[in-house]
Write a protein that holds these residues in place. Sequence first.
Motif, PDB file in Angstrom:
ATOM      1  N   ALA A  40       0.944  -1.127   0.147  1.00 17.58           N
ATOM      2  CA  ALA A  40       0.131   0.041   0.160  1.00 17.58           C
ATOM      3  C   ALA A  40       0.866   1.214   0.048  1.00 17.58           C
ATOM      4  N   ALA A  41       1.917   1.087   0.754  1.00 14.26           N
ATOM      5  CA  ALA A  41       2.815   2.617   0.992  1.00 14.26           C
ATOM      6  C   ALA A  41       3.459   3.007  -0.649  1.00 14.26           C
ATOM      7  N   ARG A  42       3.538   1.691  -1.318  1.00 17.47           N
ATOM      8  CA  ARG A  42       4.239   1.942  -2.742  1.00 17.47           C
ATOM      9  C   ARG A  42       3.043   2.578  -3.634  1.00 17.47           C
ATOM     10  N   ILE A  92       1.803  12.155   5.255  1.00 18.74           N
ATOM     11  CA  ILE A  92       1.487  12.282   3.786  1.00 18.74           C
ATOM     12  C   ILE A  92       1.179  10.703   3.463  1.00 18.74           C
ATOM     13  N   ILE A  93       2.281   9.949   4.027  1.00 17.32           N
ATOM     14  CA  ILE A  93       1.791   8.427   3.341  1.00 17.32           C
ATOM     15  C   ILE A  93       0.797   7.636   4.197  1.00 17.32           C
ATOM     16  N   HIS A  94       1.039   7.750   5.715  1.00 25.99           N
ATOM     17  CA  HIS A  94       0.428   6.896   6.439  1.00 25.99           C
ATOM     18  C   HIS A  94      -1.017   6.933   6.523  1.00 25.99           C
ATOM     19  N   TRP A 100      -6.197   2.884   1.834  1.00 26.87           N
ATOM     20  CA  TRP A 100      -6.086   1.898   1.188  1.00 26.87           C
ATOM     21  C   TRP A 100      -6.359   0.484   1.575  1.00 26.87           C
ATOM     22  N   LEU A 101      -5.957   0.139   3.139  1.00 30.20           N
ATOM     23  CA  LEU A 101      -6.105  -1.037   3.731  1.00 30.20           C
ATOM     24  C   LEU A 101      -7.468  -1.197   3.935  1.00 30.20           C
TER      25      LEU A 101
END
Length: 207
Positions: A40-42, A92-94, A100-101
Amino acid sequence: MSGQRHSFVVALTGGVAAGKSAVSQRFETLGIQVYDADVAAREVIAPGTGGLQAVIDRFGDQVLDARGQLDRAAMRQRVFGDDVARRALEAIIHPRVRAWLHEHAHADRGPYCLLAIPLLAENMDHYRWVDRVLVVDAPEALQLDRLVRRDGIDEALARRMIERQASRTERLTLAHDVIENHGDEAELDRAVSQLHTRYLALAAAAR
């Protein structure tokens, strides 16, 4: 349980080099979908995403490689030792990874699904919606040995990597289920098979 929920959700976590991948692969072999926070992080900062644009807006386009993708090595250098920059990147990412999850888990149509979340203990407040937590546990000496061999690093660095994560106690406190991974493949097969049966029953009861 919401009428819109189609899949029972199990969050899988464990310390670095505890054997989460080995466990995930066994569930996948049994036909269970695993949604991985690292994947997901990608995905959330792939070219063309709002996530990547947010990274560029904050850090500049020098963090991109020749193909317009995030240059991960450059980004690591940029945030290494800079807590403000690291927190900005995580901000930004978390949230995008969590979204997404959540989206994938709720769209899943299997009897149940797994979310592989290495830093679950550090972020549990954001994952109160999962049904169950499975912790893969391994003795620290075994984690150290695996890390040294897997990453080609010295023991001091491996120890620091382990110490930077939540403690075993913190993870185990969250656990509904624990797999003790001592490296015995047959034992791991058995443990996953037993949990699979349990999760099928729990998922059926939750419908």
